[in-house]
Motif scaffolding. Structure first.
Motif, PDB file in Angstrom:
ATOM      1  N   VAL A  91      68.908  25.555   9.731  1.00 51.02           N
ATOM      2  CA  VAL A  91      68.147  25.014  10.870  1.00 51.02           C
ATOM      3  C   VAL A  91      67.983  26.077  11.948  1.00 51.02           C
ATOM      4  CG1 VAL A  91      68.189  23.354  12.771  1.00 51.02           C
ATOM      5  CG2 VAL A  91      68.710  22.604  10.457  1.00 51.02           C
ATOM      6  N   THR A  92      69.063  26.770  12.303  1.00 47.45           N
ATOM      7  CA  THR A  92      68.955  27.778  13.355  1.00 47.45           C
ATOM      8  C   THR A  92      68.073  28.933  12.919  1.00 47.45           C
ATOM      9  OG1 THR A  92      71.071  28.755  12.682  1.00 47.45           O
ATOM     10  CG2 THR A  92      71.121  27.172  14.488  1.00 47.45           C
ATOM     11  N   THR A  93      68.091  29.273  11.622  1.00 44.51           N
ATOM     12  CA  THR A  93      67.205  30.320  11.112  1.00 44.51           C
ATOM     13  C   THR A  93      65.756  29.877  11.197  1.00 44.51           C
ATOM     14  OG1 THR A  93      68.918  31.166   9.639  1.00 44.51           O
ATOM     15  CG2 THR A  93      66.642  31.727   9.083  1.00 44.51           C
ATOM     16  N   LEU A  94      65.473  28.649  10.787  1.00 40.82           N
ATOM     17  CA  LEU A  94      64.113  28.118  10.875  1.00 40.82           C
ATOM     18  C   LEU A  94      63.619  28.158  12.310  1.00 40.82           C
ATOM     19  CD1 LEU A  94      61.577  26.628   9.860  1.00 40.82           C
ATOM     20  CD2 LEU A  94      62.857  24.493  10.148  1.00 40.82           C
ATOM     21  N   LEU A  95      64.431  27.694  13.247  1.00 37.69           N
ATOM     22  CA  LEU A  95      64.026  27.692  14.650  1.00 37.69           C
ATOM     23  C   LEU A  95      63.780  29.109  15.151  1.00 37.69           C
ATOM     24  CD1 LEU A  95      66.430  24.941  16.006  1.00 37.69           C
ATOM     25  CD2 LEU A  95      63.959  24.752  15.637  1.00 37.69           C
ATOM     26  N   GLY A  96      64.622  30.037  14.742  1.00 42.08           N
ATOM     27  CA  GLY A  96      64.428  31.442  15.114  1.00 42.08           C
ATOM     28  C   GLY A  96      63.130  31.999  14.565  1.00 42.08           C
ATOM     29  N   GLU A  97      62.811  31.658  13.318  1.00 41.68           N
ATOM     30  CA  GLU A  97      61.561  32.121  12.706  1.00 41.68           C
ATOM     31  C   GLU A  97      60.340  31.517  13.397  1.00 41.68           C
ATOM     32  OE1 GLU A  97      61.951  31.324   8.527  1.00 41.68           O
ATOM     33  OE2 GLU A  97      63.356  32.991   8.252  1.00 41.68           O
ATOM     34  N   LEU A  98      60.515  30.351  14.013  1.00 34.59           N
ATOM     35  CA  LEU A  98      59.430  29.725  14.765  1.00 34.59           C
ATOM     36  C   LEU A  98      59.393  30.217  16.209  1.00 34.59           C
ATOM     37  CD1 LEU A  98      59.776  26.037  13.497  1.00 34.59           C
ATOM     38  CD2 LEU A  98      57.990  27.683  12.893  1.00 34.59           C
ATOM     39  N   ALA A  99      60.268  31.169  16.545  1.00 39.50           N
ATOM     40  CA  ALA A  99      60.367  31.756  17.886  1.00 39.50           C
ATOM     41  C   ALA A  99      60.857  30.753  18.930  1.00 39.50           C
ATOM     42  CB  ALA A  99      59.047  32.392  18.307  1.00 39.50           C
ATOM     43  N   VAL A 100      61.722  29.842  18.506  1.00 39.87           N
ATOM     44  CA  VAL A 100      62.321  28.873  19.409  1.00 39.87           C
ATOM     45  C   VAL A 100      63.675  29.424  19.846  1.00 39.87           C
ATOM     46  CG1 VAL A 100      63.325  26.562  19.575  1.00 39.87           C
ATOM     47  CG2 VAL A 100      61.161  26.908  18.367  1.00 39.87           C
ATOM     48  N   SER A 101      63.889  29.477  21.139  1.00 38.90           N
ATOM     49  CA  SER A 101      65.160  29.939  21.687  1.00 38.90           C
ATOM     50  C   SER A 101      66.051  28.728  21.920  1.00 38.90           C
ATOM     51  CB  SER A 101      64.922  30.691  22.996  1.00 38.90           C
ATOM     52  OG  SER A 101      66.149  31.086  23.545  1.00 38.90           O
ATOM     53  N   ALA A 102      66.793  28.377  20.904  1.00 41.69           N
ATOM     54  CA  ALA A 102      67.645  27.188  20.973  1.00 41.69           C
ATOM     55  C   ALA A 102      69.027  27.556  21.489  1.00 41.69           C
ATOM     56  CB  ALA A 102      67.766  26.560  19.585  1.00 41.69           C
ATOM     57  N   ALA A 103      69.629  26.654  22.230  1.00 39.95           N
ATOM     58  CA  ALA A 103      71.041  26.782  22.587  1.00 39.95           C
ATOM     59  C   ALA A 103      71.828  26.225  21.410  1.00 39.95           C
ATOM     60  CB  ALA A 103      71.340  26.002  23.859  1.00 39.95           C
ATOM     61  N   VAL A 104      72.829  26.959  20.965  1.00 40.51           N
ATOM     62  CA  VAL A 104      73.619  26.539  19.810  1.00 40.51           C
ATOM     63  C   VAL A 104      75.065  26.350  20.240  1.00 40.51           C
ATOM     64  CG1 VAL A 104      74.384  27.162  17.489  1.00 40.51           C
ATOM     65  CG2 VAL A 104      72.079  27.783  18.245  1.00 40.51           C
ATOM     66  N   HIS A 105      75.610  25.184  19.935  1.00 39.92           N
ATOM     67  CA  HIS A 105      77.006  24.869  20.251  1.00 39.92           C
ATOM     68  C   HIS A 105      77.726  24.529  18.955  1.00 39.92           C
ATOM     69  CE1 HIS A 105      76.295  24.810  24.537  1.00 39.92           C
ATOM     70  NE2 HIS A 105      75.186  24.144  24.286  1.00 39.92           N
ATOM     71  N   GLU A 106      78.779  25.297  18.662  1.00 36.63           N
ATOM     72  CA  GLU A 106      79.566  25.063  17.455  1.00 36.63           C
ATOM     73  C   GLU A 106      80.691  24.081  17.780  1.00 36.63           C
ATOM     74  OE1 GLU A 106      80.581  29.047  16.273  1.00 36.63           O
ATOM     75  OE2 GLU A 106      78.749  29.199  15.083  1.00 36.63           O
ATOM     76  N   LEU A 107      80.547  22.882  17.279  1.00 39.09           N
ATOM     77  CA  LEU A 107      81.483  21.807  17.612  1.00 39.09           C
ATOM     78  C   LEU A 107      82.905  22.094  17.147  1.00 39.09           C
ATOM     79  CD1 LEU A 107      79.203  18.745  16.856  1.00 39.09           C
ATOM     80  CD2 LEU A 107      79.832  19.666  19.081  1.00 39.09           C
ATOM     81  N   ASP A 108      83.058  22.758  16.016  1.00 44.31           N
ATOM     82  CA  ASP A 108      84.400  23.007  15.502  1.00 44.31           C
ATOM     83  C   ASP A 108      85.128  24.110  16.272  1.00 44.31           C
ATOM     84  OD1 ASP A 108      82.459  24.697  14.295  1.00 44.31           O
ATOM     85  OD2 ASP A 108      83.901  25.276  12.765  1.00 44.31           O
ATOM     86  N   ARG A 109      84.434  24.803  17.144  1.00 47.46           N
ATOM     87  CA  ARG A 109      85.077  25.837  17.962  1.00 47.46           C
ATOM     88  C   ARG A 109      85.325  25.353  19.392  1.00 47.46           C
ATOM     89  NH1 ARG A 109      83.859  31.604  15.718  1.00 47.46           N
ATOM     90  NH2 ARG A 109      83.378  31.031  13.593  1.00 47.46           N
ATOM     91  N   ASP A 110      84.955  24.134  19.662  1.00 45.66           N
ATOM     92  CA  ASP A 110      85.131  23.548  20.985  1.00 45.66           C
ATOM     93  C   ASP A 110      86.317  22.592  20.923  1.00 45.66           C
ATOM     94  OD1 ASP A 110      84.849  21.637  23.215  1.00 45.66           O
ATOM     95  OD2 ASP A 110      82.932  22.635  23.549  1.00 45.66           O
ATOM     96  N   PRO A 111      87.264  22.702  21.861  1.00 48.97           N
ATOM     97  CA  PRO A 111      88.420  21.807  21.834  1.00 48.97           C
ATOM     98  C   PRO A 111      88.032  20.324  21.892  1.00 48.97           C
ATOM     99  CG  PRO A 111      88.674  23.480  23.547  1.00 48.97           C
ATOM    100  CD  PRO A 111      87.320  23.657  22.958  1.00 48.97           C
ATOM    101  N   LEU A 112      86.881  20.025  22.466  1.00 46.24           N
ATOM    102  CA  LEU A 112      86.426  18.641  22.550  1.00 46.24           C
ATOM    103  C   LEU A 112      85.327  18.343  21.533  1.00 46.24           C
ATOM    104  CD1 LEU A 112      86.316  18.360  26.441  1.00 46.24           C
ATOM    105  CD2 LEU A 112      88.103  17.551  24.897  1.00 46.24           C
TER     106      LEU A 112
END
Length: 89
Positions: free
Chosen positions: A28-49
């Protein structure tokens, strides 16, 4: 928790909540990047909450990888991104 999720989700026109190392999230993030979308990405498993955030998210957003990819294949993703102000094409 709802306020934190809402704050994170409002950072950019497109916000992706992922799990690190997940190949489907990478697709998904690769697809969005290829479409030139600057998405904010949050990795849930690296967040204590992250687990609480994941429960809060539920199915209230666009959806998982299969839904995003299906929308793209149907030609529905780009118009959605344009209407969100994430794509200028």
């Amino acid at each position: 928790m709802a306020e934190r999720v809402a704050r994170l989700a409002s950072e950019r026109a497109v916000v992706v909540f992922t799990k690190s190392g997940c190949c489907m999230s990478t697709a998904v993030t690769t697809l969005l990047g290829e479409l030139a979308v600057s998405a904010a990405v949050h990795e849930l498993d690296r967040d204590p909450l992250g687990k609480e955030m994941e429960r809060e998210l539920g199915g209230s957003l666009v959806g998982g990888t299969s839904k995003v990819m299906a929308m793209h294949l149907k030609g529905e993703l780009v118009p959605l991104l344009k209407s969100a102000g994430a794509l200028w094409l």
